[in-house]
Design a protein around this motif. Structure first.
Motif, PDB file in Angstrom:
ATOM      1  N   GLY B 175       0.875  -1.137  -0.084  1.00  0.00           N
ATOM      2  CA  GLY B 175       0.123   0.078  -0.072  1.00  0.00           C
ATOM      3  C   GLY B 175       0.868   1.269  -0.118  1.00  0.00           C
ATOM      4  O   GLY B 175       0.156   2.438   0.213  1.00  0.00           O
ATOM      5  N   LYS B 176       2.129   1.111   0.012  1.00  0.00           N
ATOM      6  CA  LYS B 176       2.934   2.377   0.034  1.00  0.00           C
ATOM      7  C   LYS B 176       3.421   2.550  -1.594  1.00  0.00           C
ATOM      8  O   LYS B 176       3.062   1.667  -2.242  1.00  0.00           O
ATOM      9  CB  LYS B 176       4.073   2.029   0.606  1.00  0.00           C
ATOM     10  CG  LYS B 176       3.831   1.704   2.072  1.00  0.00           C
ATOM     11  CD  LYS B 176       4.566   2.860   3.066  1.00  0.00           C
ATOM     12  CE  LYS B 176       4.115   2.594   4.545  1.00  0.00           C
ATOM     13  NZ  LYS B 176       4.583   3.406   5.529  1.00  0.00           N
ATOM     14  N   VAL B 177       3.777   3.778  -1.828  1.00  0.00           N
ATOM     15  CA  VAL B 177       4.462   4.319  -3.017  1.00  0.00           C
ATOM     16  C   VAL B 177       5.557   3.582  -3.027  1.00  0.00           C
ATOM     17  O   VAL B 177       6.390   3.703  -2.294  1.00  0.00           O
ATOM     18  CB  VAL B 177       4.721   5.619  -3.222  1.00  0.00           C
ATOM     19  CG1 VAL B 177       5.427   6.236  -4.343  1.00  0.00           C
ATOM     20  CG2 VAL B 177       3.273   6.502  -3.068  1.00  0.00           C
ATOM     21  N   ALA B 178       5.912   2.760  -4.192  1.00  0.00           N
ATOM     22  CA  ALA B 178       7.266   2.041  -4.369  1.00  0.00           C
ATOM     23  C   ALA B 178       8.300   3.259  -4.972  1.00  0.00           C
ATOM     24  O   ALA B 178       9.309   3.294  -4.352  1.00  0.00           O
ATOM     25  CB  ALA B 178       7.142   0.969  -5.477  1.00  0.00           C
ATOM     26  N   VAL B 179       8.041   3.729  -5.857  1.00  0.00           N
ATOM     27  CA  VAL B 179       9.021   4.532  -6.438  1.00  0.00           C
ATOM     28  C   VAL B 179       8.605   6.330  -6.535  1.00  0.00           C
ATOM     29  O   VAL B 179       7.539   6.324  -7.102  1.00  0.00           O
ATOM     30  CB  VAL B 179       9.730   4.420  -7.880  1.00  0.00           C
ATOM     31  CG1 VAL B 179      10.581   5.286  -8.231  1.00  0.00           C
ATOM     32  CG2 VAL B 179      10.171   3.014  -7.967  1.00  0.00           C
ATOM     33  N   ALA B 180       9.203   7.167  -5.762  1.00  0.00           N
ATOM     34  CA  ALA B 180       8.728   8.567  -5.784  1.00  0.00           C
ATOM     35  C   ALA B 180       9.297   9.183  -6.981  1.00  0.00           C
ATOM     36  O   ALA B 180      10.577   9.185  -7.329  1.00  0.00           O
ATOM     37  CB  ALA B 180       9.359   9.128  -4.446  1.00  0.00           C
ATOM     38  N   GLN B 181       8.550   9.975  -7.862  1.00  0.00           N
ATOM     39  CA  GLN B 181       8.820  10.710  -8.976  1.00  0.00           C
ATOM     40  C   GLN B 181       8.196  12.093  -9.045  1.00  0.00           C
ATOM     41  O   GLN B 181       7.136  12.170  -8.495  1.00  0.00           O
ATOM     42  CB  GLN B 181       8.515  10.077 -10.327  1.00  0.00           C
ATOM     43  CG  GLN B 181       9.318   8.782 -10.512  1.00  0.00           C
ATOM     44  CD  GLN B 181      10.625   8.961 -11.025  1.00  0.00           C
ATOM     45  OE1 GLN B 181      11.243   9.140 -12.137  1.00  0.00           O
ATOM     46  NE2 GLN B 181      11.773   8.918 -10.235  1.00  0.00           N
ATOM     47  N   THR B 182       8.987  13.162  -9.283  1.00  0.00           N
ATOM     48  CA  THR B 182       8.554  14.462  -9.057  1.00  0.00           C
ATOM     49  C   THR B 182       8.928  15.302 -10.188  1.00  0.00           C
ATOM     50  O   THR B 182       9.887  16.004 -10.307  1.00  0.00           O
ATOM     51  CB  THR B 182       9.513  14.827  -7.789  1.00  0.00           C
ATOM     52  OG1 THR B 182      11.182  14.999  -7.868  1.00  0.00           O
ATOM     53  CG2 THR B 182       9.232  14.413  -6.442  1.00  0.00           C
ATOM     54  N   TYR B 183       8.244  15.105 -11.196  1.00  0.00           N
ATOM     55  CA  TYR B 183       8.387  15.947 -12.453  1.00  0.00           C
ATOM     56  C   TYR B 183       8.044  17.299 -12.632  1.00  0.00           C
ATOM     57  O   TYR B 183       8.164  17.772 -13.463  1.00  0.00           O
ATOM     58  CB  TYR B 183       7.508  15.108 -13.613  1.00  0.00           C
ATOM     59  CG  TYR B 183       8.018  13.764 -13.776  1.00  0.00           C
ATOM     60  CD1 TYR B 183       9.415  13.227 -13.170  1.00  0.00           C
ATOM     61  CD2 TYR B 183       7.316  12.646 -14.356  1.00  0.00           C
ATOM     62  CE1 TYR B 183       9.748  12.025 -13.297  1.00  0.00           C
ATOM     63  CE2 TYR B 183       7.644  11.377 -14.542  1.00  0.00           C
ATOM     64  CZ  TYR B 183       8.961  11.189 -14.048  1.00  0.00           C
ATOM     65  OH  TYR B 183       9.427   9.732 -14.236  1.00  0.00           O
ATOM     66  N   ARG B 184       7.583  17.794 -11.466  1.00  0.00           N
ATOM     67  CA  ARG B 184       7.446  19.259 -11.352  1.00  0.00           C
ATOM     68  C   ARG B 184       8.634  20.075 -11.473  1.00  0.00           C
ATOM     69  O   ARG B 184       9.012  21.008 -12.191  1.00  0.00           O
ATOM     70  CB  ARG B 184       6.763  19.799 -10.088  1.00  0.00           C
ATOM     71  CG  ARG B 184       6.804  21.123  -9.787  1.00  0.00           C
ATOM     72  CD  ARG B 184       5.583  22.021 -10.229  1.00  0.00           C
ATOM     73  NE  ARG B 184       5.893  23.324 -10.360  1.00  0.00           N
ATOM     74  CZ  ARG B 184       5.431  24.246 -11.159  1.00  0.00           C
ATOM     75  NH1 ARG B 184       4.971  23.869 -12.380  1.00  0.00           N
ATOM     76  NH2 ARG B 184       5.768  25.501 -10.985  1.00  0.00           N
ATOM     77  N   ASP B 185       9.775  19.445 -10.826  1.00  0.00           N
ATOM     78  CA  ASP B 185      10.989  19.948 -10.767  1.00  0.00           C
ATOM     79  C   ASP B 185      11.618  18.853 -11.697  1.00  0.00           C
ATOM     80  O   ASP B 185      12.434  17.864 -11.730  1.00  0.00           O
ATOM     81  CB  ASP B 185      11.784  19.655  -9.555  1.00  0.00           C
ATOM     82  CG  ASP B 185      11.397  20.982  -8.829  1.00  0.00           C
ATOM     83  OD1 ASP B 185      11.014  21.940  -9.147  1.00  0.00           O
ATOM     84  OD2 ASP B 185      11.057  20.396  -7.411  1.00  0.00           O
ATOM     85  N   THR B 186      11.552  19.288 -13.399  1.00  0.00           N
ATOM     86  CA  THR B 186      12.053  18.241 -14.094  1.00  0.00           C
ATOM     87  C   THR B 186      13.339  17.443 -14.175  1.00  0.00           C
ATOM     88  O   THR B 186      13.614  16.568 -14.676  1.00  0.00           O
ATOM     89  CB  THR B 186      12.066  19.151 -15.704  1.00  0.00           C
ATOM     90  OG1 THR B 186      12.522  20.296 -15.455  1.00  0.00           O
ATOM     91  CG2 THR B 186      10.367  19.156 -16.143  1.00  0.00           C
ATOM     92  N   TRP B 187      14.336  18.437 -13.629  1.00  0.00           N
ATOM     93  CA  TRP B 187      15.727  17.762 -13.539  1.00  0.00           C
ATOM     94  C   TRP B 187      15.792  16.641 -12.784  1.00  0.00           C
ATOM     95  O   TRP B 187      16.628  15.613 -12.889  1.00  0.00           O
ATOM     96  CB  TRP B 187      16.840  18.748 -12.970  1.00  0.00           C
ATOM     97  CG  TRP B 187      16.444  19.194 -11.435  1.00  0.00           C
ATOM     98  CD1 TRP B 187      15.741  20.240 -11.053  1.00  0.00           C
ATOM     99  CD2 TRP B 187      16.926  18.728 -10.379  1.00  0.00           C
ATOM    100  NE1 TRP B 187      15.653  20.429  -9.914  1.00  0.00           N
ATOM    101  CE2 TRP B 187      16.415  19.326  -9.066  1.00  0.00           C
ATOM    102  CE3 TRP B 187      17.764  17.509 -10.057  1.00  0.00           C
ATOM    103  CZ2 TRP B 187      16.723  19.028  -7.960  1.00  0.00           C
ATOM    104  CZ3 TRP B 187      18.075  17.308  -8.969  1.00  0.00           C
ATOM    105  CH2 TRP B 187      17.275  17.849  -7.706  1.00  0.00           C
ATOM    106  N   THR B 188      14.954  16.455 -11.665  1.00  0.00           N
ATOM    107  CA  THR B 188      14.989  15.163 -11.094  1.00  0.00           C
ATOM    108  C   THR B 188      14.415  13.779 -11.832  1.00  0.00           C
ATOM    109  O   THR B 188      14.670  12.677 -11.091  1.00  0.00           O
ATOM    110  CB  THR B 188      13.821  15.200  -9.850  1.00  0.00           C
ATOM    111  OG1 THR B 188      12.556  15.283 -10.163  1.00  0.00           O
ATOM    112  CG2 THR B 188      14.297  16.253  -9.019  1.00  0.00           C
TER     113      THR B 188
END
Lengths: 292, 426
Positions: B175-188
């Protein structure tokens, strides 16, 4: 030469009177324009410029996203300009009629024009957050899950365009109010005596006579839409991916990457594009006006 | 147009500055840094310590924006002669774009250079001269993970991509998030591609040289396309946070630090930001290298820290050199290591890590201690890095574009960069 032509009317001011203005114009407008034409033909790193002919233009047109940026720019300009004109006119008609709290409502419509674009962009970015934004949270409580306003590639450009309309419609309304005020009430009185309905009055009197204001609104908003940058940059940075890139943001990205000659070439292209679209448009409108 | 005006203004202000420059006994140095809280803290500590030693020098810190905007500020100010006396900027390919031999003061003769790590020197060198001293420690690109989630679910640190995806599946079921992705800050979004370079290098050791010489392409090298495929894998398996398109870098840090998410692909400098923003969770965050297809290939892609530079236009180059020399000394390094969060091993001989480094840093050290377990990231061994990579990786990671097509597009982007740099063979 002067003998065959009618003598030009002599200006009451001596020639040197124009020199200060000419210097300011030359330094601030003429020189940068000509030098940017030159730099667009070079590989330029701000300190040295190497002449490379039309290579920058060639590169810019082979840029995979230039075509997309171009199409997006046109979509954005037409959408915002069209909505601003239609909504502006309707609001102006509403706000010139005898309604409750008219002054307050006028202020309310004009208020977004005064707020900083970047501020509006950031505010709406927060409000349009797909899961935590107030818009989608509200939709959710009403049982309608909202879309990813700025994260869905098919939607992002239009979401920004809507915010742009919200921000800019106040100015259009103001221009239309001025245009409506210039229409003599006699026409309406005559129409009423002839038994014209409100709708007939709008289409037969208001719409034709408010034409000068319409031309101004359409021209201004079209130019604004074609070179629009700040709101798009604040809200999506051209993303997700490249889906809301417009020419201005493509140019800015080239600047950021240090391709100064290339981005100057982009500016020259943008300048040409605006000229090509706006010039015939205004000529056509002005001719129609003279004919009438 | 604005650049013209800036030039004129710069000229005028330079004239004024020349007239108003103070007597030599007391001088003021300007010091331009990025606005990362960790950087600011380290710079302030460094300046305070230096001013205590040399009271007749005042150093004024000026923060600037980071990312592409920061690059722009640096390039514009250097070109217009408005650069501060000392400035902080990336090493490697981004430094080479500044044309150091024409714009920067040669720092080869500084006493502190003797103890600086050779690997670091190679990324601030041009024409055989050294132009910078390191600011901070080495760092690595890989995957930050939440140790509590690993403990609760009985997971072990993965060596292969298959293990990693198996771990992800278990996290998702919990039930948790496996991989956090943060495309608001595109460089990440670039990390899965950039941190895969160790694995690419292991399979194609000549890639960097061939790539720079226009002989190798991302699209034509299966090991290079892998990075893009990793992004697609994670997207297609539905492992990411629901709001990945709008989440920011800070959201990613919060998720992996507080246990909302199990993994966050990131550079280890994020450990500094976690220490600042989520100090009570610092011990819950671990770090591992990006897994490869083969358990035998397991190593870290390493990023060199930024460096301090002095522009040729500085009016106080001598005083600036003394300050920079101090920053590069063992004493300066120790001040930074104590104030700043350690992101990896220091690059100055004699400047050891404190005993209580965060667990994520401890996880990195074995790679550095073993031979052949690290390799510098591609941007430190090749001058070409396409500027649109972050948009392309957002597209792949969001399912908008397929990996093969993305690699092709990136090759186009790289070609443009190489041509602008005027590299031969392009």
């Amino acid at each position: 030469m002067t003998e065959t032509r009618p003598h030009p009317r002599k200006s009451p001011y001596p020639l040197w009177f124009f020199i200060p203005a000419a210097i300011i114009y030359g330094v601030l407008f003429l020189f940068p324009t000509i030098s940017s034409l030159w730099y667009s033909l070079t590989r330029w790193d701000l300190s040295t410029a190497q002449f490379i002919g039309l290579e920058n233009f060639q590169q810019f047109f082979s840029e995979p996203f230039l075509v997309k940026g171009l199409v997006n720019t046109l979509i954005y300009a037409v959408t915002t300009s069209g909505l601003k004109t239609v909504c502006g006119l309707l609001l102006a008609v509403l706000l010139t009629s005898n309604i409750f709290a008219r002054g307050f409502l006028r202020t309310l419509v004009f208020f977004p024009v005064l707020v900083s674009t970047i501020g509006i962009g950031i505010t709406f970015t927060v409000m349009m957050h797909p899961t935590k934004g107030i818009i989608n949270v509200t939709l959710e409580t009403l049982g309608m899950p909202g879309p990813g306003w700025l994260t869905n590639p098919a939607l992002a450009l239009f979401s920004v365009a809507l915010v742009d309309v919200w921000k800019g419609v106040g100015l259009a309304t103001l221009i239309f109010i001025a245009g409506l005020a210039a229409i003599s009430p006699d026409y309406y009185e005559a129409a009423r005596i002839d038994g014209a309905t409100r709708l007939q009055q709008f289409f037969r009197i208001t719409l034709p006579l408010v034409r000068p204001a319409t031309v101004i609104v359409v021209t201004l908003s079209l130019i604004g839409g074609l070179r629009s940058f700040d709101l798009i940059w604040a809200m999506t940075r051209g993303g997700p991916g490249f889906s809301s890139d417009v020419i201005a943001s493509v140019i800015y990205k080239q600047y950021q990457a240090g391709f100064y000659g290339l981005s100057t070439a982009g500016n020259v292209i943008l300048f040409a594009l605006i000229a090509v679209i706006i010039l015939p448009f205004t000529l056509w409108f002005n001719r129609r006006e003279v004919e009438e | 147009m604005t650049h013209r005006i800036k030039l004129i203004l710069a000229g005028a202000s330079a004239l004024l500055a020349f007239k108003a420059s103070p007597s030599h006994a007391e001088s003021t140095l300007s010091f331009l840094i990025d606005n990362n809280p960790d950087t600011v803290a380290a710079a302030e500590a460094l300046v305070a310590a230096y001013q205590a030693k040399v009271p007749d020098v005042t150093i004024e810190i000026e923060p600037r924006a980071g990312g592409g905007e920061g690059d722009n500020i640096i390039k514009t100010r250097l070109a217009t002669g408005e650069m501060s006396d000392v400035f902080l900027y990336n090493s490697g390919s981004l430094l080479q774009a500044l044309k150091p031999a024409q714009t920067l003061v040669d720092l080869s003769g500084l006493e502190s250079q003797v103890k600086v790590d050779e690997g670091f020197k190679s990324v601030v060198r041009a024409d055989g001269k050294l132009y910078g001293v390191p600011f901070g420690t080495a760092m690595a690109g890989g995957i930050l993970y939440n140790r509590k989630i690993y403990q609760d679910l009985g997971l072990t640190v993965p060596k292969t991509w298959a293990d990693f995806m198996a771990n992800n599946a278990k996290v998702k079921t919990s039930g948790k998030v496996a991989v956090a992705q943060t495309y608001r800050d595109t460089w990440t979004s670039q990390l899965f591609v950039l941190a895969d370079y160790y694995n690419l290098h292991a399979v194609v050791p000549n890639f960097a040289a061939d790539y720079t010489a226009n002989k190798a392409k991302y699209a034509e090298t299966p090991a290079a396309t892998k990075g893009f495929e990793r992004l697609k894998d994670v997207h297609d398996a539905g492992l990411m946070n629901e709001d990945f398109g709008a989440a920011s870098y800070d959201d990613g840090l919060r998720m992996v630090a507080t246990g909302e998410a199990a993994h966050y692909p990131m550079l280890s400098f994020a450990i500094g930001a976690i220490k600042q923003n989520y100090p009570e969770n610092l011990a819950d965050v671990g770090f591992f290298a990006q897994p490869s297809d083969d358990a035998q290939t397991n190593g870290l892609t390493v990023w060199m820290p930024p460096a301090l530079y002095i522009p040729l236009t500085s009016q106080h180059a001598e005083e600036a050199k003394k300050f920079v020399d101090f920053a590069g000394s063992v004493e300066g390094c120790k001040i930074m290591v104590e104030t700043n969060t350690v992101q990896g091993p220091p690059l100055i001989d004699g400047c050891d890590l404190p005993a209580d480094v965060p667990p994520a840093v401890k996880d990195m050290l074995p790679y550095f201690e073993a031979k052949g377990k690290t390799t510098p990231a591609l941007e430190f061994v090749s001058p070409v890095k396409g500027p649109a990579l972050e948009q392309i990786t957002v597209e792949v990671g969001s399912g908008i574009r397929q990996p093969a097509e993305a690699a092709k597009l990136y090759d186009e982007d790289v070609r443009k960069q190489a041509k602008q740099l005027g590299l031969p063979n392009w």
